[in-house]
Design an enzyme around this catalytic site. Structure first.
Site, PDB file in Angstrom:
ATOM      1  N   ASP A 318       0.854  -1.183   0.000  1.00  0.00           N
ATOM      2  CA  ASP A 318       0.000   0.000   0.000  1.00  0.00           C
ATOM      3  C   ASP A 318       0.898   1.244   0.000  1.00  0.00           C
ATOM      4  O   ASP A 318       2.122   1.165   0.066  1.00  0.00           O
ATOM      5  CB  ASP A 318      -0.941  -0.030   1.201  1.00  0.00           C
ATOM      6  CG  ASP A 318      -2.253   0.694   0.931  1.00  0.00           C
ATOM      7  OD1 ASP A 318      -2.264   1.627   0.098  1.00  0.00           O
ATOM      8  OD2 ASP A 318      -3.276   0.334   1.547  1.00  0.00           O
ATOM      9  N   GLU A 513     -10.373   7.015   3.736  1.00  0.00           N
ATOM     10  CA  GLU A 513      -9.586   6.508   4.855  1.00  0.00           C
ATOM     11  C   GLU A 513      -9.016   7.643   5.691  1.00  0.00           C
ATOM     12  O   GLU A 513      -8.839   8.754   5.227  1.00  0.00           O
ATOM     13  CB  GLU A 513      -8.458   5.625   4.335  1.00  0.00           C
ATOM     14  CG  GLU A 513      -7.541   6.331   3.343  1.00  0.00           C
ATOM     15  CD  GLU A 513      -6.563   5.385   2.689  1.00  0.00           C
ATOM     16  OE1 GLU A 513      -5.830   4.696   3.408  1.00  0.00           O
ATOM     17  OE2 GLU A 513      -6.536   5.333   1.444  1.00  0.00           O
TER      18      GLU A 513
END
Length: 621
Positions: A318, A513
């Site tokens: 990520d 997020e």
């Protein structure tokens, strides 16, 4: 600009490419690439034989590569941080990405295709002519591109619970993504959220792992098709491995303090199905399992994922995730790669990563055999995608970006995903009985809020962020001219109109997020007060809720004559008008239980308090 007007300037792909793309093609031809974009003139070998299996071609190409070329293949930079486009060739970069909002200055599908082709040109000029694989978060349509079709977020698709629909959505998304050159999607998300305080809840299809397994596998099939080398397919990424939706307190990037039995039965479950569907890549989670970060969890990333589950694709970290592993850069990089990360997303500091990894290999901290293993997987995916034969944007699909056909699929998804939680008989509206209708609320004419996060930018935004139809616009288009529509009670009173019914559209602000975590998942006070004010005046109130999770709304539901959970439906608000006006019946069922109070949220809360609405609840008429 209307979608149809935008298409009038499009024609044959090659004839209408921009000047930048034409210059790129000419330069590629001059440096050894054919007019079709196929590398020519570089070092050749058995790997260039398209009739051979991808695995064999990758193994042959690997033999020709220097250590610098191998490490370059393991490196992914964000295009916005490239110091020079020449770095692509100089450092042998294997991949680029566009993070949320990282795109060309002119945000059109054509400009994206031009940008992609220009980047690819640098890769094709290298010694071996290894093309880039380009990644993007197209999580509910090609959501970075203005004018693309934006579908409901996964939480809505979970309520629809229609694998055929999910597969068709992924197919449409793949076509729109391929049109702009992008060949790799960081989707689908296989999270199984257990606590709605988590800001990424809407990225999950359901709190039920069975629903996630079925729909996640359907998405993989839709993106990848039956042949990855086909011009309208893209590589899927299953994420975020594993238990990102099981963190304590619903904290983003937190710790899943759960047993191995719970890890396997809930959170690992969907990955078995998606791997069986052929998922080509996988992204570990920022989160931890009992204190161990996923990017450093060799037991899971290598032992379980490779040995037990048989995953054969490659892993991609990520966003700058190795930076969070602690210790020196050398320690973090060695730990992540030795644990099982094949390609590293280093958005900004790509050159220092390359330098560090090369030193680690020279010093023996990372074996060259491990590097070869990672690069072999990456090259195999590139050969399967057909990038060596067709590395440029699929411009013949540009007319299908935001096309009426794709928007029709999105409209169907909106109809099927909305869940009717309450109806005292007011729905569906009988058009012939309506004379004046109030369509109001902060989100009634707010396309950005209707789409939610991951829309044009990372966190999303309010207002006309892209092209689409709001609820207000949809009802204005669908109702006959004999029905007066007002967007505020003040405007209706000024006209002396007697309102038959009020449609009040409320909900959460756009978020993604980090910024989406909350300890109080409830409506903003002003939204609740509007429902209370209108219902207090004796008006029948139909509340339409836009949210990325169930909200604590027992009081607002009680004040409403009807209450429709529309989730984050995307650009096609006409799907909601179809339901309100009775042109379609609501069929959506809750894929998350709906809590009654704050005490009923999370794993423990669900044990202690009965929800307001159970998983699977949903009315029709």
């Amino acid at each position: 600009m209307k979608v149809d007007n935008r298409r009038k300037v499009r024609g044959l792909a090659g004839a209408l490419a921009s000047l930048a793309a034409v210059v790129f093609l000419v330069s590629c031809c001059a440096s050894g690439a054919s007019s079709g974009g196929k590398p020519a003139g570089q070092a050749k070998g058995a790997w260039s034989d398209a009739s051979l299996p991808a695995e064999s071609r990758a193994a042959e190409l690997l033999k020709k590569m220097t250590l610098d070329e191998k490490i370059g293949q393991m490196t992914q930079a964000d295009r916005q941080f490239l110091k020079s486009y020449a770095d692509i060739a100089r450092l042998h970069l294997g991949s680029l990405l566009s993070g949320g909002g990282s795109g060309p200055d002119e945000n059109t599908a054509e400009a994206w295709a031009d940008m992609y082709d220009e980047f690819q040109g640098y890769a094709l000029k290298t010694r071996l002519g290894i093309p880039l694989v380009y990644g993007v978060d197209a999580v509910h349509g090609h959501n970075n591109v203005r004018g693309a079709t934006i579908f409901p977020h996964n939480i809505g698709l979970g309520a629809a619970n229609d694998p055929d629909l999910v597969e068709r959505i992924a197919r449409a998304t793949a076509v729109e993504v391929a049109a702009t050159g992008i060949d790799w999607n960081f989707a689908p998300c296989l999270t199984v959220p257990q606590d709605i305080r988590w800001g990424r809840t809407y990225e999950g299809y359901s709190e039920n792992p069975e629903i996630v397994s079925v729909l996640g596998s359907a998405a993989v099939r839709g993106y990848q098709g039956t042949d990855l080398a086909a011009r309208d397919t893209i590589l899927a990424t299953i994420k975020h491995f594993v238990a990102d939706g099981g963190t304590f307190g619903g904290k983003d990037r937190g710790d899943a303090k759960i047993s191995e039995e719970e890890l396997r039965s809930i959170h690992l479950h969907p990955y078995f199905a998606a791997i069986g569907a052929g998922a080509g890549s996988l992204m570990p989670s920022f989160s931890s399992w009992n204190g161990v970060r996923m990017h450093a969890h060799g037991e899971l990333l290598t032992g379980v994922l490779r040995g037990e589950m048989g995953f054969a694709g490659f892993t991609i970290s990520d966003w700058a995730a190795l930076d969070e592993l602690g210790g020196t850069p050398e320690h973090r990089i060695a730990l992540g790669i030795n644990s099982g990360v094949d390609m590293v997303m280093v958005p900004e500091h790509y050159e220092s990563f390359i330098t560090t990894l090369k030193k680690l290999v020279k010093d023996g901290a990372v074996s060259e055999a491990r590097v070869d293993e990672a690069v072999l997987r990456i090259l195999t995916a590139k050969f399967k995608l057909g990038l060596f034969e067709s590395p440029l944007a699929e411009r013949e699909f540009l007319d299908r970006v935001g096309s009426p056909e794709h928007r029709a699929v999105a409209r169907e998804a909106v109809r099927k995903s909305a869940v009717l939680l309450k109806n005292d008989g007011i729905l569906p509206f009988k058009k012939e009985n309506l004379k004046a209708i109030l369509v109001t609320g902060p989100l009634a004419d707010n396309l950005g809020a209707q789409c939610g996060g991951w829309t044009i930018s990372w966190q999303g935004g309010n207002g006309p962020v892209t092209e689409g139809t709001t609820v207000l616009a949809a009802l204005r288009a669908a109702l006959p001219e004999s029905v007066a529509i007002y967007d505020s009670l003040k405007a209706a009173e000024k006209a002396g109109a007697k309102i038959d019914v009020a449609v009040v559209v409320v909900g959460e602000r756009p978020y993604a997020e980090w910024q989406g975590d909350t300890q109080n998942p409830a409506l903003p006070p002003a939204h609740s007060e509007l429902i209370e004010t209108l219902s207090g005046q004796g008006l029948p109130v139909v509340t339409v809720l836009f949210s990325g999770r169930p909200l604590l709304a027992e009081r607002e539901i009680a004040m409403s004559s009807a209450f429709l959970a529309a989730w984050l439906p995307g650009t096609e608000g006409a799907g909601l008008a179809d339901l309100l006006l009775g042109d379609a019946k609501p069929t959506g069922k809750l894929s998350f239980s709906w809590p009654k109070t704050l005490a009923g949220i999370g794993a423990e809360g669900k044990k202690n308090e009965k929800p307001l609405f159970e998983l699977g609840y949903g009315l029709s008429w």
